[in-house]
Scaffold this motif. Structure first.
Motif, PDB file in Angstrom:
ATOM      1  N   ILE A  75     -10.171   7.802 -25.793  1.00  0.00           N
ATOM      2  CA  ILE A  75      -9.832   6.375 -25.612  1.00  0.00           C
ATOM      3  C   ILE A  75     -10.102   5.984 -24.159  1.00  0.00           C
ATOM      4  CG2 ILE A  75      -7.952   4.684 -25.681  1.00  0.00           C
ATOM      5  CD1 ILE A  75      -6.605   6.423 -27.834  1.00  0.00           C
ATOM      6  N   PRO A  76     -10.919   4.960 -23.927  1.00  0.00           N
ATOM      7  CA  PRO A  76     -11.206   4.571 -22.535  1.00  0.00           C
ATOM      8  C   PRO A  76      -9.928   4.221 -21.773  1.00  0.00           C
ATOM      9  CG  PRO A  76     -12.680   3.453 -24.054  1.00  0.00           C
ATOM     10  CD  PRO A  76     -11.628   4.123 -24.891  1.00  0.00           C
ATOM     11  N   ARG A  77      -9.912   4.573 -20.504  1.00  0.00           N
ATOM     12  CA  ARG A  77      -8.740   4.298 -19.666  1.00  0.00           C
ATOM     13  C   ARG A  77      -8.851   2.912 -19.020  1.00  0.00           C
ATOM     14  NH1 ARG A  77      -5.258   8.486 -18.362  1.00  0.00           N
ATOM     15  NH2 ARG A  77      -3.977   6.663 -17.924  1.00  0.00           N
ATOM     16  N   PHE A  78      -7.685   2.277 -18.845  1.00  0.00           N
ATOM     17  CA  PHE A  78      -7.577   1.015 -18.113  1.00  0.00           C
ATOM     18  C   PHE A  78      -6.422   1.177 -17.131  1.00  0.00           C
ATOM     19  CE2 PHE A  78      -9.776  -0.076 -21.992  1.00  0.00           C
ATOM     20  CZ  PHE A  78     -10.794  -0.896 -21.523  1.00  0.00           C
ATOM     21  N   GLU A  79      -6.633   2.070 -16.155  1.00  0.00           N
ATOM     22  CA  GLU A  79      -5.532   2.456 -15.268  1.00  0.00           C
ATOM     23  C   GLU A  79      -5.040   1.317 -14.391  1.00  0.00           C
ATOM     24  OE1 GLU A  79      -5.974   6.969 -14.194  1.00  0.00           O
ATOM     25  OE2 GLU A  79      -7.918   6.141 -14.751  1.00  0.00           O
ATOM     26  N   PHE A  80      -5.891   0.313 -14.191  1.00  0.00           N
ATOM     27  CA  PHE A  80      -5.448  -0.795 -13.338  1.00  0.00           C
ATOM     28  C   PHE A  80      -4.255  -1.541 -13.951  1.00  0.00           C
ATOM     29  CE2 PHE A  80      -7.000  -4.593 -15.527  1.00  0.00           C
ATOM     30  CZ  PHE A  80      -8.033  -4.126 -16.324  1.00  0.00           C
ATOM     31  N   HIS A  81      -4.068  -1.402 -15.267  1.00  0.00           N
ATOM     32  CA  HIS A  81      -2.940  -2.087 -15.919  1.00  0.00           C
ATOM     33  C   HIS A  81      -1.585  -1.639 -15.387  1.00  0.00           C
ATOM     34  CE1 HIS A  81      -5.447  -3.044 -19.785  1.00  0.00           C
ATOM     35  NE2 HIS A  81      -5.638  -3.925 -18.815  1.00  0.00           N
ATOM     36  N   THR A  82      -1.530  -0.424 -14.871  1.00  0.00           N
ATOM     37  CA  THR A  82      -0.236   0.084 -14.386  1.00  0.00           C
ATOM     38  C   THR A  82      -0.305   0.418 -12.893  1.00  0.00           C
ATOM     39  OG1 THR A  82      -0.904   2.277 -15.140  1.00  0.00           O
ATOM     40  CG2 THR A  82       0.477   1.010 -16.639  1.00  0.00           C
ATOM     41  N   ASP A  83      -1.323  -0.105 -12.207  1.00  0.00           N
ATOM     42  CA  ASP A  83      -1.484   0.157 -10.776  1.00  0.00           C
ATOM     43  C   ASP A  83      -0.506  -0.744 -10.002  1.00  0.00           C
ATOM     44  OD1 ASP A  83      -2.258   0.320  -8.165  1.00  0.00           O
ATOM     45  OD2 ASP A  83      -4.398   0.021  -8.536  1.00  0.00           O
ATOM     46  N   PRO A  84       0.446  -0.154  -9.260  1.00  0.00           N
ATOM     47  CA  PRO A  84       1.427  -0.996  -8.547  1.00  0.00           C
ATOM     48  C   PRO A  84       0.785  -1.880  -7.483  1.00  0.00           C
ATOM     49  CG  PRO A  84       1.772   1.368  -8.074  1.00  0.00           C
ATOM     50  CD  PRO A  84       0.672   1.290  -9.087  1.00  0.00           C
ATOM     51  N   ALA A  85      -0.460  -1.575  -7.094  1.00  0.00           N
ATOM     52  CA  ALA A  85      -1.135  -2.397  -6.087  1.00  0.00           C
ATOM     53  C   ALA A  85      -1.730  -3.667  -6.704  1.00  0.00           C
ATOM     54  CB  ALA A  85      -2.239  -1.582  -5.417  1.00  0.00           C
ATOM     55  N   LYS A  86      -1.593  -3.830  -8.007  1.00  0.00           N
ATOM     56  CA  LYS A  86      -2.207  -4.988  -8.684  1.00  0.00           C
ATOM     57  C   LYS A  86      -1.157  -5.859  -9.364  1.00  0.00           C
ATOM     58  CE  LYS A  86      -6.634  -3.643  -8.403  1.00  0.00           C
ATOM     59  NZ  LYS A  86      -7.443  -4.331  -7.389  1.00  0.00           N
ATOM     60  N   ARG A  87      -1.543  -7.145  -9.532  1.00  0.00           N
ATOM     61  CA  ARG A  87      -0.794  -8.054 -10.396  1.00  0.00           C
ATOM     62  C   ARG A  87      -1.653  -8.241 -11.635  1.00  0.00           C
ATOM     63  NH1 ARG A  87      -0.985 -13.189  -8.442  1.00  0.00           N
ATOM     64  NH2 ARG A  87      -1.843 -12.937  -6.361  1.00  0.00           N
ATOM     65  N   ASN A  88      -1.144  -7.866 -12.794  1.00  0.00           N
ATOM     66  CA  ASN A  88      -1.940  -7.936 -14.023  1.00  0.00           C
ATOM     67  C   ASN A  88      -1.563  -9.124 -14.881  1.00  0.00           C
ATOM     68  OD1 ASN A  88      -3.710  -5.362 -14.704  1.00  0.00           O
ATOM     69  ND2 ASN A  88      -1.968  -4.681 -13.480  1.00  0.00           N
ATOM     70  N   VAL A  89      -2.529  -9.636 -15.606  1.00  0.00           N
ATOM     71  CA  VAL A  89      -2.241 -10.634 -16.645  1.00  0.00           C
ATOM     72  C   VAL A  89      -2.877 -10.138 -17.941  1.00  0.00           C
ATOM     73  CG1 VAL A  89      -2.119 -12.569 -15.025  1.00  0.00           C
ATOM     74  CG2 VAL A  89      -4.294 -12.049 -16.141  1.00  0.00           C
ATOM     75  N   PHE A  90      -2.209 -10.441 -19.064  1.00  0.00           N
ATOM     76  CA  PHE A  90      -2.660  -9.945 -20.367  1.00  0.00           C
ATOM     77  C   PHE A  90      -2.683 -11.092 -21.368  1.00  0.00           C
ATOM     78  CE2 PHE A  90      -0.182  -6.599 -18.247  1.00  0.00           C
ATOM     79  CZ  PHE A  90      -1.126  -5.582 -18.182  1.00  0.00           C
ATOM     80  N   GLY A  91      -3.625 -11.063 -22.287  1.00  0.00           N
ATOM     81  CA  GLY A  91      -3.654 -12.097 -23.319  1.00  0.00           C
ATOM     82  C   GLY A  91      -4.308 -11.595 -24.587  1.00  0.00           C
ATOM     83  N   THR A  92      -4.138 -12.371 -25.641  1.00  0.00           N
ATOM     84  CA  THR A  92      -4.730 -12.042 -26.946  1.00  0.00           C
ATOM     85  C   THR A  92      -5.264 -13.330 -27.553  1.00  0.00           C
ATOM     86  OG1 THR A  92      -3.038 -10.357 -27.236  1.00  0.00           O
ATOM     87  CG2 THR A  92      -4.262 -10.970 -29.207  1.00  0.00           C
ATOM     88  N   THR A  93      -6.490 -13.291 -28.038  1.00  0.00           N
ATOM     89  CA  THR A  93      -7.089 -14.472 -28.649  1.00  0.00           C
ATOM     90  C   THR A  93      -7.630 -14.080 -30.019  1.00  0.00           C
ATOM     91  OG1 THR A  93      -7.747 -15.319 -26.476  1.00  0.00           O
ATOM     92  CG2 THR A  93      -8.917 -16.213 -28.380  1.00  0.00           C
ATOM     93  N   LEU A  94      -7.088 -14.675 -31.056  1.00  0.00           N
ATOM     94  CA  LEU A  94      -7.631 -14.406 -32.397  1.00  0.00           C
ATOM     95  C   LEU A  94      -8.838 -15.322 -32.599  1.00  0.00           C
ATOM     96  CD1 LEU A  94      -7.266 -12.874 -35.117  1.00  0.00           C
ATOM     97  CD2 LEU A  94      -6.008 -14.878 -35.906  1.00  0.00           C
ATOM     98  N   THR A  95      -9.994 -14.705 -32.804  1.00  0.00           N
ATOM     99  CA  THR A  95     -11.232 -15.475 -32.911  1.00  0.00           C
ATOM    100  C   THR A  95     -11.805 -15.316 -34.321  1.00  0.00           C
ATOM    101  OG1 THR A  95     -11.652 -15.071 -30.568  1.00  0.00           O
ATOM    102  CG2 THR A  95     -13.538 -15.776 -31.879  1.00  0.00           C
ATOM    103  N   ARG A  96     -12.155 -16.445 -34.938  1.00  0.00           N
ATOM    104  CA  ARG A  96     -12.700 -16.381 -36.302  1.00  0.00           C
ATOM    105  C   ARG A  96     -14.197 -16.084 -36.247  1.00  0.00           C
ATOM    106  NH1 ARG A  96      -9.161 -20.596 -36.441  1.00  0.00           N
ATOM    107  NH2 ARG A  96     -10.855 -22.067 -36.141  1.00  0.00           N
ATOM    108  N   ALA A  97     -14.504 -14.840 -35.815  1.00  0.00           N
ATOM    109  CA  ALA A  97     -15.899 -14.393 -35.727  1.00  0.00           C
ATOM    110  C   ALA A  97     -15.935 -12.876 -35.887  1.00  0.00           C
ATOM    111  CB  ALA A  97     -16.505 -14.789 -34.379  1.00  0.00           C
ATOM    112  N   ASP A  98     -17.037 -12.389 -36.422  1.00  0.00           N
ATOM    113  CA  ASP A  98     -17.315 -10.955 -36.553  1.00  0.00           C
ATOM    114  C   ASP A  98     -17.215 -10.326 -35.161  1.00  0.00           C
ATOM    115  OD1 ASP A  98     -18.870  -8.526 -36.549  1.00  0.00           O
ATOM    116  OD2 ASP A  98     -19.992  -9.224 -38.292  1.00  0.00           O
ATOM    117  N   TYR A  99     -16.536  -9.197 -35.056  1.00  0.00           N
ATOM    118  CA  TYR A  99     -16.317  -8.592 -33.731  1.00  0.00           C
ATOM    119  C   TYR A  99     -17.637  -8.263 -33.041  1.00  0.00           C
ATOM    120  CZ  TYR A  99     -17.281  -3.833 -35.499  1.00  0.00           C
ATOM    121  OH  TYR A  99     -17.888  -2.711 -36.019  1.00  0.00           O
ATOM    122  N   ARG A 100     -18.715  -8.036 -33.820  1.00  0.00           N
ATOM    123  CA  ARG A 100     -19.992  -7.682 -33.189  1.00  0.00           C
ATOM    124  C   ARG A 100     -20.593  -8.882 -32.453  1.00  0.00           C
ATOM    125  NH1 ARG A 100     -22.815  -5.513 -38.403  1.00  0.00           N
ATOM    126  NH2 ARG A 100     -21.892  -7.493 -39.010  1.00  0.00           N
TER     127      ARG A 100
END
Ligand code: FES
Ligand SMILES: [Fe+2]
Length: 334
Positions: A123-148
């Protein structure tokens, strides 16, 4: 088939599963995710009772079990029925499918395949998500389109010139370079000079490096250097993770991060990203999906441009993996 089934898919952000459970459909399977009371470990079950198919999430949680709200069968976190209100005997078919779960970098992943899951080290890592030196923002968008289609969009950022005026607009004219590396497909978009979209004055040079890993994980690094005496440089990381909900709908999980001393607030960053992903990419991708009227991309003979290279390589690699999986399944059932 357009899905790879033997894969880890992101089902949600870690903080989406708290006191309340998370219910999200992945590859057309409604999945209920909740945390065990003592260990806080996340578990995932099919959100459909095997009796008359009521969503278990509409039932009642009792400890680490779920009691169906329709006729009361109760299931534990291993998917086994542990209580039948009307008889001591428990019907042998009363089981619900469970999914292996893995939590890392503020993301919850489920294995949708059958058999033993692939190592979580894939599984690819996204270590910046828990990096205390960063301010993170997260979101989710449901899109009515084929993921490809969304993967095509992410692997070819030239659409920024016309779709995202506030991210450089027509001055976003990159030289693109595509290569394969450790199983990933990477595209560099190098923009020699464009207006500084970060401070609002002066010019910058920017390289946007998009890295795809199967089945649909994208990691973007935007490397920026000011074209003034300061030559100040910084890098903005972002995640773009796609999980098919169905053949024509996709959960698009996105994140980005700023240094603590960045002049931009988290609210401003979220607003800019929502404008781009929800207000610009989503309507365009949904319109494209509609215009394709259910056809596969290649059946429509699309015009090819050099900037499509990354997206095409991704589609080819993905198809190879899907074909190999279908063949292995056919051999098993033969
Ligand atoms: S539908 Fe769940 S017990 Fe009947
Ligand atoms: Fe976009």
């Amino acid at each position: 088939m357009t899905y790879l089934r033997n894969a880890w898919y992101m089902i949600g952000w870690a903080d989406e599963v708290g006191e309340a459970p998370l219910v999200r459909t992945v590859l057309e399977m409604p999945i209920l995710v909740y945390r065990k009371q003592q260990t806080k470990e996340a578990v995932a079950l099919i959100d459909r009772c095997p009796h008359r198919f009521a969503p278990l999430s509409l039932g009642r949680r009792i400890g680490d079990d779920y009691q169906c709200g329709y006729h009361g069968l109760r299931f534990n976190s291993d998917g086994l029925c542990v209580y039948n209100h009307f008889a001591k005997a428990i019907p042998s078919a009363a089981k619900v499918r469970t999914f292996p779960v893995f939590e890392q970098d503020h993301m919850i992943w489920v294995w949708t395949g059958t058999g033993a899951p692939a190592s979580t080290a894939t599984i690819p890592r996204f270590e910046f998500h828990t990096d205390p030196a960063k301010r993170n923002v997260f979101g989710t968008t449901l899109t009515r389109a084929d993921y490809r289609l969304i993967s095509d969009n992410l692997m070819d950022l030239t659409h920024t010139a016309f779709l995202h005026p506030e991210f450089g607009g027509e001055s976003y004219v990159p030289k693109c370079k595509t290569w394969e590396e450790d199983g990933a497909i990477v595209v560099d978009h190098l923009i020699p000079s464009m207006p500084d979209i970060y401070s609002g004055s002066g010019t910058i040079t920017e390289t946007d490096r998009m890295r795809w890993n199967a089945p649909a994980t994208h990691y973007l690094e935007s490397h920026v250097t000011m074209l003034d005496e300061s030559r100040l440089s910084f890098m903005i990381p972002s995640a773009h993770v796609l999980t098919p909900e169905s053949l024509t709908t996709t959960h698009y999980f996105w994140s980005s991060a700023l240094d603590h001393d960045s002049p931009m607030s988290n609210d401003e960053l979220i607003a800019a990203l929502r404008r781009a992903f929800d207000g610009q990419d989503k309507p365009m991708l949904e319109a494209v999906q509609e215009r394709m009227q259910g056809h596969e991309l290649w059946d429509l003979n699309p015009v090819m441009m050099p900037t499509d290279t990354g997206g095409v390589l991704v589609r080819r690699r993905l198809q190879k993996l899907i074909d190999a999986e279908s063949q292995a399944a056919a051999v098993k059932t033969a």
